[in-house]
Design an enzyme around this catalytic site. Sequence first.
Site, PDB file in Angstrom:
ATOM      1  N   GLY A  11       0.819  -1.219   0.000  1.00  0.00           N
ATOM      2  CA  GLY A  11       0.000   0.000   0.000  1.00  0.00           C
ATOM      3  C   GLY A  11       0.839   1.250   0.000  1.00  0.00           C
ATOM      4  N   ARG A  13       1.450   3.519  -2.053  1.00  0.00           N
ATOM      5  CA  ARG A  13       0.980   4.748  -2.741  1.00  0.00           C
ATOM      6  C   ARG A  13      -0.111   5.462  -1.947  1.00  0.00           C
ATOM      7  NH1 ARG A  13       0.685   3.616  -9.243  1.00  0.00           N
ATOM      8  NH2 ARG A  13       2.874   4.120  -9.648  1.00  0.00           N
ATOM      9  N   GLY A  14      -0.676   4.810  -0.968  1.00  0.00           N
ATOM     10  CA  GLY A  14      -1.764   5.419  -0.182  1.00  0.00           C
ATOM     11  C   GLY A  14      -1.230   6.470   0.769  1.00  0.00           C
ATOM     12  N   GLY A  17       0.814   4.449   3.504  1.00  0.00           N
ATOM     13  CA  GLY A  17       1.982   3.780   2.922  1.00  0.00           C
ATOM     14  C   GLY A  17       3.024   4.765   2.419  1.00  0.00           C
ATOM     15  N   SER A 109      -9.177   2.583  14.838  1.00  0.00           N
ATOM     16  CA  SER A 109      -9.820   2.708  16.153  1.00  0.00           C
ATOM     17  C   SER A 109     -11.286   2.298  16.101  1.00  0.00           C
ATOM     18  CB  SER A 109      -9.736   4.160  16.630  1.00  0.00           C
ATOM     19  OG  SER A 109     -10.386   5.013  15.690  1.00  0.00           O
ATOM     20  N   LYS A 141     -10.734  -5.915  10.511  1.00  0.00           N
ATOM     21  CA  LYS A 141      -9.527  -5.410  11.184  1.00  0.00           C
ATOM     22  C   LYS A 141      -9.274  -6.157  12.496  1.00  0.00           C
ATOM     23  CE  LYS A 141      -7.929  -2.771   8.204  1.00  0.00           C
ATOM     24  NZ  LYS A 141      -6.552  -2.949   7.713  1.00  0.00           N
ATOM     25  N   THR A 165      -5.990   6.097  15.311  1.00  0.00           N
ATOM     26  CA  THR A 165      -7.248   6.847  15.302  1.00  0.00           C
ATOM     27  C   THR A 165      -7.466   7.379  13.890  1.00  0.00           C
ATOM     28  OG1 THR A 165      -8.439   8.621  16.437  1.00  0.00           O
ATOM     29  CG2 THR A 165      -6.140   9.037  15.904  1.00  0.00           C
ATOM     30  N   LEU A 167      -7.127   9.266  10.574  1.00  0.00           N
ATOM     31  CA  LEU A 167      -5.893   9.795  10.000  1.00  0.00           C
ATOM     32  C   LEU A 167      -6.181  10.850   8.940  1.00  0.00           C
ATOM     33  CD1 LEU A 167      -4.200   6.325   9.568  1.00  0.00           C
ATOM     34  CD2 LEU A 167      -3.589   8.057  11.272  1.00  0.00           C
ATOM     35  N   HIS A 180     -12.938  10.582   4.133  1.00  0.00           N
ATOM     36  CA  HIS A 180     -13.186  10.865   5.550  1.00  0.00           C
ATOM     37  C   HIS A 180     -13.469  12.354   5.712  1.00  0.00           C
ATOM     38  CE1 HIS A 180     -10.938   7.023   5.845  1.00  0.00           C
ATOM     39  NE2 HIS A 180     -11.765   6.821   6.844  1.00  0.00           N
ATOM     40  N   ARG A 210     -14.145  13.496  17.427  1.00  0.00           N
ATOM     41  CA  ARG A 210     -13.149  12.663  16.751  1.00  0.00           C
ATOM     42  C   ARG A 210     -11.746  13.105  17.147  1.00  0.00           C
ATOM     43  NH1 ARG A 210     -17.028  10.216  15.989  1.00  0.00           N
ATOM     44  NH2 ARG A 210     -17.854   9.196  14.099  1.00  0.00           N
TER      45      ARG A 210
HETATM   46  O1  GFB Z   1     -14.491  10.705   8.891  1.00  0.00           O
HETATM   47  P1  GFB Z   1     -15.786   9.991   8.797  1.00  0.00           P
HETATM   48  O2  GFB Z   1     -16.334   9.700   7.438  1.00  0.00           O
HETATM   49  O3  GFB Z   1     -15.644   8.586   9.536  1.00  0.00           O
HETATM   50  O4  GFB Z   1     -16.925  10.817   9.606  1.00  0.00           O
HETATM   51  P2  GFB Z   1     -15.908   8.037  11.002  1.00  0.00           P
HETATM   52  C1  GFB Z   1     -16.633  11.421  10.829  1.00  0.00           C
HETATM   53  C2  GFB Z   1     -17.771  12.346  11.198  1.00  0.00           C
HETATM   54  O5  GFB Z   1     -17.694  13.501  10.338  1.00  0.00           O
HETATM   55  C3  GFB Z   1     -19.161  11.738  10.979  1.00  0.00           C
HETATM   56  C4  GFB Z   1     -18.982  13.790   9.833  1.00  0.00           C
HETATM   57  O6  GFB Z   1     -19.985  12.126  12.076  1.00  0.00           O
HETATM   58  C5  GFB Z   1     -19.634  12.418   9.699  1.00  0.00           C
HETATM   59  O7  GFB Z   1     -21.047  12.553   9.632  1.00  0.00           O
HETATM   60  N1  GFB Z   1     -18.884  14.538   8.580  1.00  0.00           N
HETATM   61  C6  GFB Z   1     -19.297  15.822   8.405  1.00  0.00           C
HETATM   62  C7  GFB Z   1     -18.386  14.083   7.405  1.00  0.00           C
HETATM   63  N2  GFB Z   1     -19.116  16.201   7.122  1.00  0.00           N
HETATM   64  C8  GFB Z   1     -18.544  15.132   6.482  1.00  0.00           C
HETATM   65  C9  GFB Z   1     -18.133  14.934   5.135  1.00  0.00           C
HETATM   66  O8  GFB Z   1     -18.254  15.817   4.261  1.00  0.00           O
HETATM   67  N3  GFB Z   1     -17.564  13.726   4.845  1.00  0.00           N
HETATM   68  C10 GFB Z   1     -17.417  12.738   5.787  1.00  0.00           C
HETATM   69  N4  GFB Z   1     -16.860  11.570   5.416  1.00  0.00           N
HETATM   70  N5  GFB Z   1     -17.842  12.878   7.085  1.00  0.00           N
HETATM   71  C11 GFB Z   1     -14.736   5.974   9.899  1.00  0.00           C
HETATM   72  C12 GFB Z   1     -15.054   4.522   9.642  1.00  0.00           C
HETATM   73  O9  GFB Z   1     -15.751   6.476  10.746  1.00  0.00           O
HETATM   74  O10 GFB Z   1     -13.503   6.131  10.591  1.00  0.00           O
HETATM   75  C13 GFB Z   1     -13.915   3.854   8.916  1.00  0.00           C
HETATM   76  O11 GFB Z   1     -16.260   4.417   8.887  1.00  0.00           O
HETATM   77  C14 GFB Z   1     -12.591   4.135   9.596  1.00  0.00           C
HETATM   78  O12 GFB Z   1     -14.142   2.460   8.910  1.00  0.00           O
HETATM   79  C15 GFB Z   1     -12.417   5.609   9.837  1.00  0.00           C
HETATM   80  O13 GFB Z   1     -12.544   3.448  10.813  1.00  0.00           O
HETATM   81  C16 GFB Z   1     -11.132   5.880  10.575  1.00  0.00           C
HETATM   82  O14 GFB Z   1     -14.848   8.534  11.909  1.00  0.00           O
HETATM   83  O15 GFB Z   1     -17.311   8.269  11.425  1.00  0.00           O
END
Ligand code: GFB
Length: 308
Positions: A11, A13-14, A17, A109, A141, A165, A167, A180, A210
């Site tokens: 991984g 390129r991610g 990684g 996490s 995981k 946690t 990233l 994310h 978070r």
């Molecule tokens: O980062 P996120 O997608 O993942 O969402 P999780 C974190 C919080 O941010 C959630 C809010 O409450 C989302 O509703 N949020 C607000 C947004 N605006 C946005 C947006 O525009 N995009 C996104 N994506 N979120 C993940 C797991 O959970 O954490 C994965 O699903 C992984 O498996 C990752 O473990 C580290 O923190 O909720």
Amino acid sequence: MEKDTRIYIAGHRGMVGSAIWRKLEAEGFTNLIDRTSRELDLRHQESVEAFFEQEEPDVVIAAAARVGGILANRDHPYEFLVENLQIQNNLIEASHRLEVQKFIYLGSSCIYPKLAPQPIKEEYLLTGPLEPTNETYAIAKIAGLKACEAIRKQYGKDFISLMPTNLYGYNDNFDLESSHVLPALLRKFHEAKINGNEPVEVWGSGSPLREFLYADDLADAVHFVLEHKLPESYYNVGTGREISIKELALLIQEIVRHRGEIRWDKTKPDGTPRKLLDVSKLKAEGWEASTSLEEGIRNTYTWYCKQL
Ligand code: GFB
């Protein structure tokens, strides 16, 4: 560890990684091994075994996975389960069979129970129900962590897992559907700013909390674990500090210098209310994160703008 040790970074390129690759290069390691996903499909066991027989790595860092934000996880539970099981089982089995000296597995996490006491200690694993939006990814995981733990206990091999946690950093995924929250908000505020400060839509209520770790700090932790033989089979990796999504949005709005309205889309899921890691175990071994959230976001935004 000898600088000519043959280290395979799966991984590479991610976001994670590539940060690990940068860090190990900077530390003077000369034998880093890589394969793109086109050259080697990690979901195919025979290809992985052939690659391991050919390259004979001494160390493997498993940073390859099918990852995504809350919506990607909620809407593709099957792929997040099966692809991650395939990738990690192939890497772990080949590393075990071909006597790889050290195997570093990366999880997340989200493996901990949705309502675990906070901050979350390593021993809270499997003590309660998981967060539904990412349950299958979490189960994959956990399986990887348990496979490494079993090899460690049954065969006495240095297979160790890190549970970071949330990233963020360079080479992150900025696609608005699958990414994310942090990269998504950087892109949304940036695009809204250059479009005349139009309103930005943020998902959920804004109240979830978070913790965010800069990818280069995780890479630093991986280097630390590479150079030290640690007593436990898995360690939390984080900053020990949390922020609400609302505060994060305001911080990113200020860094991006967007001067417009923030709108909340409550039809989108909040996910788990909190997932603050207890990082005292790895700290007791001598490692802690060094990049502040504001500094990490500024660096990432600068990098993002250069990529445009
Ligand atoms: O980062 P996120 O997608 O993942 O969402 P999780 C974190 C919080 O941010 C959630 C809010 O409450 C989302 O509703 N949020 C607000 C947004 N605006 C946005 C947006 O525009 N995009 C996104 N994506 N979120 C993940 C797991 O959970 O954490 C994965 O699903 C992984 O498996 C990752 O473990 C580290 O923190 O909720």
